[in-house]
Scaffold this motif. Structure first.
Motif, PDB file in Angstrom:
ATOM      1  N   UNK A 186       0.812  -1.217   0.000  1.00  0.00           N
ATOM      2  CA  UNK A 186       0.000   0.000   0.000  1.00  0.00           C
ATOM      3  C   UNK A 186       0.850   1.274   0.000  1.00  0.00           C
ATOM      4  N   UNK A 187       1.915   1.276   0.790  1.00  0.00           N
ATOM      5  CA  UNK A 187       2.663   2.512   0.997  1.00  0.00           C
ATOM      6  C   UNK A 187       3.887   2.713   0.139  1.00  0.00           C
ATOM      7  N   UNK A 188       4.393   1.646  -0.481  1.00  0.00           N
ATOM      8  CA  UNK A 188       5.640   1.776  -1.240  1.00  0.00           C
ATOM      9  C   UNK A 188       5.556   1.097  -2.604  1.00  0.00           C
ATOM     10  N   UNK A 189       5.241  -0.187  -2.628  1.00  0.00           N
ATOM     11  CA  UNK A 189       5.367  -0.967  -3.853  1.00  0.00           C
ATOM     12  C   UNK A 189       4.365  -0.565  -4.941  1.00  0.00           C
ATOM     13  N   UNK A 190       3.136  -0.214  -4.556  1.00  0.00           N
ATOM     14  CA  UNK A 190       2.144   0.169  -5.574  1.00  0.00           C
ATOM     15  C   UNK A 190       2.413   1.560  -6.138  1.00  0.00           C
ATOM     16  N   UNK A 191       3.098   2.392  -5.384  1.00  0.00           N
ATOM     17  CA  UNK A 191       3.415   3.757  -5.822  1.00  0.00           C
ATOM     18  C   UNK A 191       4.881   4.052  -5.523  1.00  0.00           C
ATOM     19  N   UNK A 192       5.794   3.495  -6.321  1.00  0.00           N
ATOM     20  CA  UNK A 192       7.221   3.663  -6.015  1.00  0.00           C
ATOM     21  C   UNK A 192       7.798   5.022  -6.422  1.00  0.00           C
ATOM     22  N   UNK A 193       6.972   5.914  -6.942  1.00  0.00           N
ATOM     23  CA  UNK A 193       7.477   7.224  -7.340  1.00  0.00           C
ATOM     24  C   UNK A 193       7.851   7.303  -8.803  1.00  0.00           C
ATOM     25  N   UNK A 194       7.468   6.299  -9.562  1.00  0.00           N
ATOM     26  CA  UNK A 194       7.752   6.245 -10.998  1.00  0.00           C
ATOM     27  C   UNK A 194       6.502   5.776 -11.730  1.00  0.00           C
ATOM     28  N   UNK A 195       6.388   6.165 -12.989  1.00  0.00           N
ATOM     29  CA  UNK A 195       5.292   5.660 -13.808  1.00  0.00           C
ATOM     30  C   UNK A 195       5.492   4.169 -14.045  1.00  0.00           C
ATOM     31  N   UNK A 196       4.436   3.487 -14.454  1.00  0.00           N
ATOM     32  CA  UNK A 196       4.520   2.050 -14.732  1.00  0.00           C
ATOM     33  C   UNK A 196       5.565   1.763 -15.801  1.00  0.00           C
ATOM     34  N   UNK A 245       8.210   3.584 -16.518  1.00  0.00           N
ATOM     35  CA  UNK A 245       9.532   3.832 -15.934  1.00  0.00           C
ATOM     36  C   UNK A 245       9.945   2.699 -15.002  1.00  0.00           C
ATOM     37  N   UNK A 246       8.991   2.139 -14.270  1.00  0.00           N
ATOM     38  CA  UNK A 246       9.307   1.007 -13.392  1.00  0.00           C
ATOM     39  C   UNK A 246       9.834  -0.151 -14.230  1.00  0.00           C
ATOM     40  N   UNK A 247       9.152  -0.480 -15.332  1.00  0.00           N
ATOM     41  CA  UNK A 247       9.599  -1.587 -16.187  1.00  0.00           C
ATOM     42  C   UNK A 247      10.987  -1.303 -16.772  1.00  0.00           C
ATOM     43  N   UNK A 248      11.214  -0.073 -17.201  1.00  0.00           N
ATOM     44  CA  UNK A 248      12.523   0.297 -17.746  1.00  0.00           C
ATOM     45  C   UNK A 248      13.599   0.182 -16.675  1.00  0.00           C
ATOM     46  N   UNK A 249      13.306   0.684 -15.486  1.00  0.00           N
ATOM     47  CA  UNK A 249      14.272   0.614 -14.380  1.00  0.00           C
ATOM     48  C   UNK A 249      14.620  -0.837 -14.058  1.00  0.00           C
ATOM     49  N   UNK A 257      14.511  -3.402 -15.998  1.00  0.00           N
ATOM     50  CA  UNK A 257      15.337  -3.940 -17.087  1.00  0.00           C
ATOM     51  C   UNK A 257      16.773  -3.434 -17.002  1.00  0.00           C
ATOM     52  N   UNK A 258      16.942  -2.163 -16.729  1.00  0.00           N
ATOM     53  CA  UNK A 258      18.279  -1.571 -16.654  1.00  0.00           C
ATOM     54  C   UNK A 258      19.051  -2.139 -15.466  1.00  0.00           C
ATOM     55  N   UNK A 259      18.415  -2.212 -14.319  1.00  0.00           N
ATOM     56  CA  UNK A 259      19.093  -2.724 -13.126  1.00  0.00           C
ATOM     57  C   UNK A 259      19.376  -4.222 -13.278  1.00  0.00           C
ATOM     58  N   UNK A 260      18.496  -4.936 -13.969  1.00  0.00           N
ATOM     59  CA  UNK A 260      18.744  -6.366 -14.223  1.00  0.00           C
ATOM     60  C   UNK A 260      20.038  -6.525 -15.026  1.00  0.00           C
ATOM     61  N   UNK A 261      20.265  -5.650 -15.991  1.00  0.00           N
ATOM     62  CA  UNK A 261      21.505  -5.690 -16.777  1.00  0.00           C
ATOM     63  C   UNK A 261      22.721  -5.485 -15.865  1.00  0.00           C
ATOM     64  N   UNK A 262      22.625  -4.558 -14.948  1.00  0.00           N
ATOM     65  CA  UNK A 262      23.703  -4.296 -13.992  1.00  0.00           C
ATOM     66  C   UNK A 262      23.925  -5.525 -13.108  1.00  0.00           C
ATOM     67  N   UNK A 263      22.836  -6.124 -12.626  1.00  0.00           N
ATOM     68  CA  UNK A 263      22.946  -7.301 -11.772  1.00  0.00           C
ATOM     69  C   UNK A 263      23.546  -8.485 -12.528  1.00  0.00           C
ATOM     70  N   UNK A 264      23.155  -8.656 -13.783  1.00  0.00           N
ATOM     71  CA  UNK A 264      23.709  -9.747 -14.593  1.00  0.00           C
ATOM     72  C   UNK A 264      25.206  -9.544 -14.796  1.00  0.00           C
ATOM     73  N   UNK A 265      25.613  -8.312 -15.066  1.00  0.00           N
ATOM     74  CA  UNK A 265      27.025  -8.011 -15.260  1.00  0.00           C
ATOM     75  C   UNK A 265      27.844  -8.291 -13.988  1.00  0.00           C
TER      76      UNK A 265
END
Length: 165
Positions: free
Chosen positions: A134-144, A146-150, A152-160
């Protein structure tokens, strides 16, 4: 208190001005990630603190609640949470003191210790999840988008970094 300018953008300008053009974008990315982590952590802690949990303890409780048996070997929990064994031990010790988990010898491996969620632990994990959703995950401060893009980008960093194969 909001600043009238973006301090990360100013740092990038300074980096370039000092001749570090080849590192400016990387510095900006790392600094942005570190600031974002601080923002997200503050929001998560605001929700979890009244429940007597840190995010590390919440993650362990939630991981245990996802298992069929409600328990895991400590080493396996650490591997799944991608944290040092000492971090799992610390979280389990604090959760055990609160009555949220119990530790016991592994029945098949004399060297291993199982950590098992209690009913009280299940209850607090469920409450924490409801409040985080309710307080964080449903509204993380980014559009839907942007969340998907973030993600994907962080997954690339984690894979590296070798987080997964």
């Amino acid at each position: 208190m909001a600043l009238p300018f973006d301090p990360v953008a100013e740092a990038a300008r300074q980096w370039r001005e000092h001749g570090w053009e080849d590192a400016a974008d990387g510095m900006t990315a790392v600094t942005s990630i570190m600031r974002a982590q601080a923002i997200v952590l503050a929001r998560v802690e605001e929700v979890l603190r009244p429940l007597g949990l840190s995010f590390a303890r919440y993650e362990l409780l939630q991981l245990l609640s996802f298992t069929r048996s409600g328990s895991l070997p400590m080493a396996r929990a650490g591997a799944l949470l991608q944290v040092h064994p000492a971090s799992v031990t610390n979280a389990a010790t604090r959760l055990e003191a609160a009555g949220f988990v119990q530790r016991r010898p592994h029945p098949d491996d004399g060297r291993a210790v199982l950590v098992e969620i209690t009913e009280q632990g299940r209850s607090v994990a469920a409450k924490a999840t409801d409040e985080l959703n309710a307080g964080v995950f449903r509204r993380p401060g980014l559009s839907a988008d942007s969340v998907r893009t973030l993600v994907d980008v962080v997954r690339e960093l984690r894979a590296d970094a070798g987080d997964f194969a």
